[in-house]
Design a protein around this motif. Structure first.
Motif, PDB file in Angstrom:
ATOM      1  N   VAL A 151      -2.537  -9.180  -5.921  1.00  0.00           N
ATOM      2  CA  VAL A 151      -3.573  -9.914  -5.209  1.00  0.00           C
ATOM      3  C   VAL A 151      -3.895  -9.110  -3.959  1.00  0.00           C
ATOM      4  CG1 VAL A 151      -1.866 -11.358  -3.988  1.00  0.00           C
ATOM      5  CG2 VAL A 151      -4.239 -12.154  -4.219  1.00  0.00           C
ATOM      6  N   ALA A 152      -5.179  -9.014  -3.638  1.00  0.00           N
ATOM      7  CA  ALA A 152      -5.581  -8.168  -2.516  1.00  0.00           C
ATOM      8  C   ALA A 152      -6.509  -8.916  -1.578  1.00  0.00           C
ATOM      9  CB  ALA A 152      -6.273  -6.906  -3.032  1.00  0.00           C
ATOM     10  N   SER A 153      -6.419  -8.549  -0.312  1.00  0.00           N
ATOM     11  CA  SER A 153      -7.329  -9.055   0.703  1.00  0.00           C
ATOM     12  C   SER A 153      -8.117  -7.882   1.266  1.00  0.00           C
ATOM     13  CB  SER A 153      -6.545  -9.732   1.830  1.00  0.00           C
ATOM     14  OG  SER A 153      -7.388  -9.999   2.948  1.00  0.00           O
ATOM     15  N   TYR A 154      -9.435  -8.046   1.346  1.00  0.00           N
ATOM     16  CA  TYR A 154     -10.245  -7.040   2.020  1.00  0.00           C
ATOM     17  C   TYR A 154     -10.997  -7.728   3.154  1.00  0.00           C
ATOM     18  CZ  TYR A 154     -13.623  -3.466   3.163  1.00  0.00           C
ATOM     19  OH  TYR A 154     -14.372  -2.541   3.848  1.00  0.00           O
ATOM     20  N   GLY A 155     -10.767  -7.264   4.367  1.00  0.00           N
ATOM     21  CA  GLY A 155     -11.444  -7.881   5.497  1.00  0.00           C
ATOM     22  C   GLY A 155     -10.793  -7.557   6.827  1.00  0.00           C
ATOM     23  N   ARG A 156     -11.070  -8.417   7.798  1.00  0.00           N
ATOM     24  CA  ARG A 156     -10.705  -8.150   9.194  1.00  0.00           C
ATOM     25  C   ARG A 156      -9.522  -8.979   9.705  1.00  0.00           C
ATOM     26  NH1 ARG A 156     -14.565  -5.221  11.829  1.00  0.00           N
ATOM     27  NH2 ARG A 156     -16.586  -4.957  10.786  1.00  0.00           N
ATOM     28  N   ARG A 157      -8.904  -9.793   8.862  1.00  0.00           N
ATOM     29  CA  ARG A 157      -7.739 -10.584   9.242  1.00  0.00           C
ATOM     30  C   ARG A 157      -8.056 -11.518  10.430  1.00  0.00           C
ATOM     31  NH1 ARG A 157      -7.545  -5.755   8.635  1.00  0.00           N
ATOM     32  NH2 ARG A 157      -7.620  -5.372  10.880  1.00  0.00           N
ATOM     33  N   PRO A 158      -9.014 -12.429  10.291  1.00  0.00           N
ATOM     34  CA  PRO A 158      -9.458 -13.257  11.418  1.00  0.00           C
ATOM     35  C   PRO A 158      -8.386 -14.165  11.998  1.00  0.00           C
ATOM     36  CG  PRO A 158     -10.354 -14.089   9.355  1.00  0.00           C
ATOM     37  CD  PRO A 158      -9.747 -12.755   9.049  1.00  0.00           C
ATOM     38  N   THR A 159      -7.361 -14.496  11.205  1.00  0.00           N
ATOM     39  CA  THR A 159      -6.284 -15.339  11.733  1.00  0.00           C
ATOM     40  C   THR A 159      -5.489 -14.608  12.805  1.00  0.00           C
ATOM     41  OG1 THR A 159      -6.105 -16.492   9.612  1.00  0.00           O
ATOM     42  CG2 THR A 159      -4.226 -16.680  11.111  1.00  0.00           C
ATOM     43  N   PHE A 160      -5.486 -13.261  12.741  1.00  0.00           N
ATOM     44  CA  PHE A 160      -4.631 -12.494  13.646  1.00  0.00           C
ATOM     45  C   PHE A 160      -5.406 -11.615  14.624  1.00  0.00           C
ATOM     46  CE2 PHE A 160      -2.091 -13.369   9.836  1.00  0.00           C
ATOM     47  CZ  PHE A 160      -1.044 -14.064  10.416  1.00  0.00           C
ATOM     48  N   ASP A 161      -6.081 -10.559  14.123  1.00  0.00           N
ATOM     49  CA  ASP A 161      -6.654  -9.606  15.078  1.00  0.00           C
ATOM     50  C   ASP A 161      -8.144  -9.350  14.933  1.00  0.00           C
ATOM     51  OD1 ASP A 161      -6.658  -8.210  12.717  1.00  0.00           O
ATOM     52  OD2 ASP A 161      -5.373  -6.577  13.417  1.00  0.00           O
ATOM     53  N   ASP A 162      -8.761  -9.800  13.816  1.00  0.00           N
ATOM     54  CA  ASP A 162     -10.189  -9.548  13.612  1.00  0.00           C
ATOM     55  C   ASP A 162     -10.511  -8.068  13.794  1.00  0.00           C
ATOM     56  OD1 ASP A 162     -12.184 -11.101  12.624  1.00  0.00           O
ATOM     57  OD2 ASP A 162     -13.007 -11.694  14.554  1.00  0.00           O
ATOM     58  N   GLY A 163      -9.662  -7.219  13.238  1.00  0.00           N
ATOM     59  CA  GLY A 163      -9.801  -5.782  13.435  1.00  0.00           C
ATOM     60  C   GLY A 163     -10.727  -5.123  12.437  1.00  0.00           C
ATOM     61  N   ALA A 164     -10.592  -3.804  12.310  1.00  0.00           N
ATOM     62  CA  ALA A 164     -11.422  -3.045  11.370  1.00  0.00           C
ATOM     63  C   ALA A 164     -11.098  -3.460   9.940  1.00  0.00           C
ATOM     64  CB  ALA A 164     -11.175  -1.549  11.551  1.00  0.00           C
ATOM     65  N   PRO A 165     -12.075  -3.443   9.037  1.00  0.00           N
ATOM     66  CA  PRO A 165     -11.822  -3.836   7.640  1.00  0.00           C
ATOM     67  C   PRO A 165     -10.716  -2.998   7.006  1.00  0.00           C
ATOM     68  CG  PRO A 165     -14.176  -3.693   8.037  1.00  0.00           C
ATOM     69  CD  PRO A 165     -13.507  -3.123   9.248  1.00  0.00           C
ATOM     70  N   LEU A 166      -9.867  -3.673   6.239  1.00  0.00           N
ATOM     71  CA  LEU A 166      -8.721  -3.023   5.608  1.00  0.00           C
ATOM     72  C   LEU A 166      -8.460  -3.688   4.268  1.00  0.00           C
ATOM     73  CD1 LEU A 166      -6.364  -0.957   6.128  1.00  0.00           C
ATOM     74  CD2 LEU A 166      -5.044  -2.901   6.980  1.00  0.00           C
ATOM     75  N   LEU A 167      -8.131  -2.882   3.265  1.00  0.00           N
ATOM     76  CA  LEU A 167      -7.710  -3.415   1.970  1.00  0.00           C
ATOM     77  C   LEU A 167      -6.196  -3.542   1.987  1.00  0.00           C
ATOM     78  CD1 LEU A 167      -8.400  -4.216  -0.988  1.00  0.00           C
ATOM     79  CD2 LEU A 167      -8.033  -1.802  -1.592  1.00  0.00           C
ATOM     80  N   GLU A 168      -5.691  -4.767   1.796  1.00  0.00           N
ATOM     81  CA  GLU A 168      -4.253  -5.043   1.797  1.00  0.00           C
ATOM     82  C   GLU A 168      -3.878  -5.596   0.428  1.00  0.00           C
ATOM     83  OE1 GLU A 168      -3.100  -6.636   6.038  1.00  0.00           O
ATOM     84  OE2 GLU A 168      -5.005  -7.545   5.426  1.00  0.00           O
ATOM     85  N   VAL A 169      -3.002  -4.884  -0.279  1.00  0.00           N
ATOM     86  CA  VAL A 169      -2.674  -5.222  -1.661  1.00  0.00           C
ATOM     87  C   VAL A 169      -1.216  -5.635  -1.771  1.00  0.00           C
ATOM     88  CG1 VAL A 169      -2.680  -4.446  -4.045  1.00  0.00           C
ATOM     89  CG2 VAL A 169      -4.329  -3.478  -2.420  1.00  0.00           C
ATOM     90  N   ASN A 170      -1.001  -6.854  -2.263  1.00  0.00           N
ATOM     91  CA  ASN A 170       0.348  -7.313  -2.573  1.00  0.00           C
ATOM     92  C   ASN A 170       0.578  -7.135  -4.072  1.00  0.00           C
ATOM     93  OD1 ASN A 170       1.902 -10.172  -3.586  1.00  0.00           O
ATOM     94  ND2 ASN A 170       2.940  -8.922  -2.055  1.00  0.00           N
ATOM     95  N   LEU A 171       1.569  -6.309  -4.415  1.00  0.00           N
ATOM     96  CA  LEU A 171       1.874  -6.006  -5.811  1.00  0.00           C
ATOM     97  C   LEU A 171       2.907  -6.985  -6.342  1.00  0.00           C
ATOM     98  CD1 LEU A 171       2.199  -2.157  -5.360  1.00  0.00           C
ATOM     99  CD2 LEU A 171       0.293  -3.354  -6.402  1.00  0.00           C
ATOM    100  N   PHE A 172       2.630  -7.579  -7.490  1.00  0.00           N
ATOM    101  CA  PHE A 172       3.575  -8.508  -8.086  1.00  0.00           C
ATOM    102  C   PHE A 172       4.763  -7.735  -8.672  1.00  0.00           C
ATOM    103  CE2 PHE A 172      -0.406 -11.179  -9.177  1.00  0.00           C
ATOM    104  CZ  PHE A 172      -0.430 -11.704  -7.884  1.00  0.00           C
ATOM    105  N   ASP A 173       5.945  -8.271  -8.482  1.00  0.00           N
ATOM    106  CA  ASP A 173       7.158  -7.727  -9.119  1.00  0.00           C
ATOM    107  C   ASP A 173       7.340  -6.244  -8.811  1.00  0.00           C
ATOM    108  OD1 ASP A 173       7.407 -10.268 -10.425  1.00  0.00           O
ATOM    109  OD2 ASP A 173       5.903  -9.595 -11.863  1.00  0.00           O
ATOM    110  N   PHE A 174       7.208  -5.910  -7.532  1.00  0.00           N
ATOM    111  CA  PHE A 174       7.355  -4.512  -7.124  1.00  0.00           C
ATOM    112  C   PHE A 174       8.108  -4.430  -5.804  1.00  0.00           C
ATOM    113  CE2 PHE A 174       5.908  -0.927  -4.528  1.00  0.00           C
ATOM    114  CZ  PHE A 174       6.224   0.134  -5.360  1.00  0.00           C
ATOM    115  N   ALA A 175       8.993  -3.458  -5.721  1.00  0.00           N
ATOM    116  CA  ALA A 175       9.683  -3.152  -4.473  1.00  0.00           C
ATOM    117  C   ALA A 175       9.782  -1.635  -4.376  1.00  0.00           C
ATOM    118  CB  ALA A 175      11.076  -3.782  -4.444  1.00  0.00           C
ATOM    119  N   GLY A 176       9.249  -1.084  -3.320  1.00  0.00           N
ATOM    120  CA  GLY A 176       9.288   0.367  -3.169  1.00  0.00           C
ATOM    121  C   GLY A 176       8.492   0.813  -1.967  1.00  0.00           C
TER     122      GLY A 176
END
Length: 337
Positions: free
Chosen positions: A259-284
């Motif tokens: 699952v991925a989020s693309y945006g400015r993270r308005p709950t926290f910093d409203d910063g520059a757009p960033l793609l943040e990807v959470n990988l299922f069943d992965f550690a590394g």
């Protein structure tokens, strides 16, 4: 629409019938693709309209007993003429190579779009670039193809010049998803992505839209929320800010859902757009390594939450919805072997 023998979706799971040769920048055309029939264009997205050209060039080349190639230009001419303006490219140079490699072509020729090429007249484009430099035997273009200094070359002009030079020239009409739809275009796909309508964008492309980039260090906030992320900066990306179901190719070639989020993270910093990807069943550790992210579906728009607790609750729902979307999508990833 593309011919019936063309792959419906580019996929590494579908082995290519022949080697794929890439000739970049100012490299001489190798013997494997000498005397080819070439589909010409910028091919941003390599969408269904472009793939009609690819199907036609394969058919024409097969009938003539010649290699079939695509001829494209880097940087994109729009970026050359207006480098100060942001440009949302659907596929950068590397992404175009990935898609082309799965469309049954013998090769790809990339030529540098610079001041010399921009100033080349229509006749010199044909006699100099196509005949003398590349040695092609024929071309396939779209109905709206323009070329040469000041875009003086039209399909009719190209057909006439090719006839003089002894080259075949085939012009492909517009392609639509159905009889009532607008022609497929890169602009229509950008508009769909800007609205978060991933299903429509992917339908117009003929494969899942994807991006790639190196994983960078972030503020590590995802770890504290129970959703560690691989963060990628996307340059001039016009994708709607929001939450998406994705599939990801890792550096070792493995493919993971997420699952991925693309945006400015308005709950926290409203910063520059960033793609943040959470990988299922992965550690590394992926820092500094390149990943590729395919977009399967849009879940919701970006929101501001009152605090971490309400955000985490919503993230649980987003992850569950992403798992449902990827489970119901049976099409293999472009990157799956």
């Amino acid at each position: 629409m593309p011919s019936g023998d063309e792959p419906a979706v580019p996929s590494a799971a579908s082995p290519r019938a022949r080697p794929f040769t890439i000739c970049r920048a100012d490299e001489a055309v190798p013997p494997a693709i000498a005397g080819a029939i070439a589909a010409i264009g910028n091919f941003d997205g390599v969408h269904l309209g472009h793939r009609a050209l690819i199907a036609a060039v394969r058919e024409t080349a097969r009938a003539a007993g010649r290699p079939a190639v695509a001829l494209t230009f880097e940087p994109h001419p729009r970026a050359y003429f207006a480098p100060h303006l942001p440009m949302f490219r659907l596929t950068d140079a590397q992404a175009k190579e990935i898609v082309f490699a799965h469309l049954g072509l013998d090769g790809l020729i990339v030529r540098r779009f610079d001041a010399t090429l921009a100033g080349t007249g229509a006749r010199d484009f044909v006699e100099g670039l196509l005949v003398r430099d590349l040695g092609v035997a024929g071309v396939v273009i779209g109905h709206d193809f323009h070329f040469g200094r000041g875009r003086e070359g039209t399909p009719a002009v190209l057909a006439a010049l090719c006839a003089e030079a002894g080259l075949s020239c085939r012009v492909i009409p517009p392609v639509a998803l159905d009889a009532t739809a607008e022609p497929v275009s890169s602009s229509a796909i950008r508009a769909a992505l800007a609205e978060g309508v991933i299903a429509r964008a992917n339908a117009l492309l003929g494969y899942r839209w994807f991006v790639s980039g190196d994983v960078r260090h972030g503020d590590k906030r995802g770890r504290t929320l129970g959703y560690p992320t691989a963060n990628v900066v996307l340059s001039d990306c016009g994708l709607a800010h929001g939450i998406y179901a994705v599939r990801v190719r890792l550096p070792d070639g493995a493919v993971k859902d997420g699952v991925a989020s693309y945006g400015r993270r308005p709950t926290f910093d409203d910063g520059a757009p960033l793609l943040e990807v959470n990988l299922f069943d992965f550690a590394g550790d992926l820092y500094g390594q390149a990943i590729a992210v395919e977009f399967l579906g849009y879940i919701r728009g970006e929101e501001r939450f009152d605090g971490a607790e309400s955000l985490i609750a919503r993230m649980h729902c987003d992850a569950a919805e992403a798992r449902r979307i990827v489970a119901e999508d049976p099409v293999p990833s472009m990157f799956e072997a």
